[in-house]
Design an enzyme around this catalytic site. Structure first.
Site, PDB file in Angstrom:
ATOM      1  CD  GLU A 120     -53.139  17.978 -51.658  1.00 40.70           C
ATOM      2  OE1 GLU A 120     -54.332  18.263 -51.531  1.00 40.70           O
ATOM      3  OE2 GLU A 120     -52.435  17.617 -50.718  1.00 40.70           O
ATOM      4  CG  HIS A 236     -62.080  18.378 -51.843  1.00 40.47           C
ATOM      5  ND1 HIS A 236     -61.971  17.690 -53.032  1.00 40.47           N
ATOM      6  CD2 HIS A 236     -60.857  18.348 -51.285  1.00 40.47           C
ATOM      7  CE1 HIS A 236     -60.720  17.260 -53.166  1.00 40.47           C
ATOM      8  NE2 HIS A 236     -60.026  17.645 -52.114  1.00 40.47           N
ATOM      9  NE  ARG A 284     -58.782  21.668 -51.987  1.00 36.97           N
ATOM     10  CZ  ARG A 284     -58.303  21.086 -50.908  1.00 36.97           C
ATOM     11  NH1 ARG A 284     -58.787  21.404 -49.725  1.00 36.97           N
ATOM     12  NH2 ARG A 284     -57.349  20.192 -51.004  1.00 36.97           N
ATOM     13  CG  HIS A 343     -62.769  19.825 -47.973  1.00 40.73           C
ATOM     14  ND1 HIS A 343     -62.700  18.534 -47.503  1.00 40.73           N
ATOM     15  CD2 HIS A 343     -61.473  20.250 -48.118  1.00 40.73           C
ATOM     16  CE1 HIS A 343     -61.427  18.173 -47.384  1.00 40.73           C
ATOM     17  NE2 HIS A 343     -60.669  19.203 -47.727  1.00 40.73           N
ATOM     18  NE  ARG A 378     -58.070  23.978 -45.968  1.00 35.53           N
ATOM     19  CZ  ARG A 378     -57.738  22.757 -46.397  1.00 35.53           C
ATOM     20  NH1 ARG A 378     -56.491  22.347 -46.349  1.00 35.53           N
ATOM     21  NH2 ARG A 378     -58.661  21.953 -46.888  1.00 35.53           N
TER      22      ARG A 378
HETATM   23  C1  SIN Z   1     -57.152  16.475 -50.375  1.00 31.51           C
HETATM   24  O1  SIN Z   1     -56.453  15.512 -50.131  1.00 31.51           O
HETATM   25  O2  SIN Z   1     -57.507  16.794 -51.492  1.00 31.51           O
HETATM   26  C2  SIN Z   1     -57.621  17.314 -49.233  1.00 31.51           C
HETATM   27  C3  SIN Z   1     -56.456  17.940 -48.575  1.00 31.51           C
HETATM   28  C4  SIN Z   1     -56.852  19.217 -47.930  1.00 31.51           C
HETATM   29  O3  SIN Z   1     -58.040  19.480 -47.758  1.00 31.51           O
HETATM   30  O4  SIN Z   1     -55.957  20.005 -47.622  1.00 31.51           O
END
Ligand code: SIN
Length: 530
Positions: A120, A236, A284, A343, A378
């Protein structure tokens, strides 16, 4: 509040039934404690079950990856505000915590005996373990709930925590609650763990369920604890855009980009190229801000996530596929319309990595807590990890603290019952318009005025009242911190102060309440935390 109509006692009261709360509750009963879990809704109604991506953890079987690299990625994402000791402790404890979670029945996706990994935003390696494709939180919640219902844990569903009660020495001795019928109750316990999640419902559009109203942070502040990093509300980058809808929005997990999807504007331009060396897999905060900018530049309501090149999308991402199918989108052929939404609360109740707060007997774990792991932003999939690790550690702290001598002072004192309560819609509109991605002094002041004008003082008599009071206090706290931090860092983007100011801002702001119950902004986040 009217007179208490029911009363019970326990060794440990846990507020919330997500990953942190149930992990602590299960460890607590295993250690011989009488544990009561209090939850506003059904046992599985919190944020955990909505988590898609997974758990970030270094298990030692990925060439080139290391705990040190995971620590470095977490620090880089956190914009210089992480507590490095907390980061190293929590990430270092991850492998053991994940092993114990598997022993409790969680089934992660695996090929043979080897767990599968995804990647991610902000991660330098494929290190995120997942379950059910993109249903990691649901699988963890399923396993923990199954373990809890087969244990000695007492679960009170439909019960909202109102206030921590303290004895004359200041130590927590219990919790006042309201059940769904509005009947007040008292749970006597020498230890109260807040594991009640975040405050995404401060905003009109969020990935969070209806339970995420900041009750735990508000309760802790009223009990004399401090909160920190409240201004860092993580948006998010990608929730499914279905028009100007409000409430909980379906997440489109970052793992979709981790496995190759590309963000594009409506002309097909891949606008993340050149914004950050990791492009679509930037941390993010960077991606959410870039999407917001591109929407403003092009006058569009959303951007598009192009996953058309991904093999086996429906099998790998069944939750996202189902959400898309509901609105007639087929990610195999259609770009997915996406927009950012509130988020995750990077800040919260100041607590150590063992959950201790500065109030004896009051502990915090999971999203409600600010341990220093997340800093200003985060790193993806570090939250389930934190909930697991701190959820385990908090029970050890509770056991140690039980052994300390304590004065016998059975009289419990409650904070003043009347609190500030504003209309929820006004709060959400003010926060969404003026305190989301991109804030400035004028907007923050306007939001504060709007909240103040909508506020009156009252005694909450039901769950909605408790939640509205919490959202009001959280709005005041976020606005105060966001107004004080005159720089941009991580999730806190000030359009009037677009740069970072490392000279004096490279530290967390801390919120406590004054005598009138209003947030006061100070410094030294860890003051008073053992
Ligand atoms: C996601 O799956 O993009 C969210 C995971 C997260 O917020 O850590």
């Amino acid at each position: 509040m009217s007179t208490t109509v029911w009363e019970a006692s326990a060794d440990l009261v846990v507020v919330g039934s997500g990953v942190a709360g149930l992990t602590a509750a299960l460890d607590g009963v295993r250690a011989g404690l009488r544990v009561v879990v209090v939850t506003k809704d059904a046992i599985d109604a919190g944020s955990t079950r909505w988590a898609q991506g997974g758990v970030a953890v270094v298990l030692g079987d990925i060439a080139g990856d290391s705990v040190g690299a995971h620590v470095a990625d977490t620090m880089a994402a956190g914009g210089g505000l992480n507590d490095e000791t907390a980061v190293a402790e929590i990430i270092g404890a991850g492998p053991g915590a994940v092993r114990r979670l598997r022993e409790r029945g969680t089934l992660f996706d695996a090929r043979g005996t080897r767990l599968e990994r995804t990647r991610e935003g902000g991660h330098s390696a494929f290190r995120v373990v997942h379950a059910g494709g993109d249903a990691t939180g649901a699988e963890i919640e399923r396993a923990l709930v199954a373990a809890a219902v087969n244990s000695e844990i007492t679960v009170l569903t439909g019960c909202v925590a109102v206030d921590a009660l303290r004895d004359a020495s200041g130590r927590v001795g219990g919790l006042s609650v309201l059940d769904d019928a509005g009947r007040p109750g008292l749970l006597r316990a020498p230890a109260v763990l807040l594991a009640s999640g975040g405050y995404g419902q401060l905003y009109s559009s969020t990935t969070n369920p209806e339970t995420s109203t900041g009750d735990g942070v508000a309760l802790a502040l009223r009990a004399g604890a401090s909160a920190s990093d409240l201004e860092f509300v993580q948006f998010h980058p990608t929730v499914l855009y279905t028009g100007p809808a409000v409430g909980r929005r379906p997440l489109v997990t970052e793992a979709v980009r981790g496995e190759g999807a590309i963000l594009r504007d409506r002309t097909g331009h891949a606008f993340m190229t050149g914004v950050h060396p990791l492009a679509d897999l930037a941390p993010r905060d960077v991606v959410a801000a870039a999407i917001t900018r591109r929407m403003a530049e092009t006058g569009a309501d959303c951007m598009y996530l192009d996953a058309t090149g991904l093999e086996g999308f429906a099998a790998r991402f069944p939750t996202v596929s189902a959400s898309c199918a509901e609105v007639g989108i087929d990610p195999r052929t259609d770009p997915i319309p996406v927009t950012p939404a509130a988020h995750y609360a990077c800040g919260g109740v100041v607590a150590g990595t063992d959950g201790r707060t500065r109030v004896p007997g009051l502990y915090a774990a999971g999203e409600v807590a600010r341990t220093g792991l997340h800093g200003a932003n985060r790193l993806a999939s570090n939250s389930l990890l934190e909930g697991l690790v701190v959820g385990e550690r908090v029970v050890r702290a509770v056991l140690e603290d039980r052994a300390l001598p304590r004065p016998a002072s059975p009289q419990l004192i409650s904070p003043a019952p009347a609190v500030a309560i504003a209309d929820r819609g006004v709060v959400q509109r003010a926060m969404s318009t003026c305190a989301a991605i991109g804030r400035d002094a004028t907007g923050l002041a306007a939001a504060s005025d709007a909240v103040e004008q909508a506020t009156s003082t009252a005694v909450p008599i039901d769950r909605a009242g408790v939640e509205d009071a919490a959202l009001t206090l959280l709005a005041q706290g976020v606005l105060a911190a966001a107004g004080t931090r005159r720089e941009s860092r991580g999730c806190h983007v000030r359009t009037d102060f677009p740069g970072r100011d490392d000279v004096w801002q490279r530290e967390s702001l801390v919120i406590t309440l004054d005598e009138a119950g209003l947030p006061v902004v100070g410094r030294d986040a860890m003051a008073g935390v053992a």
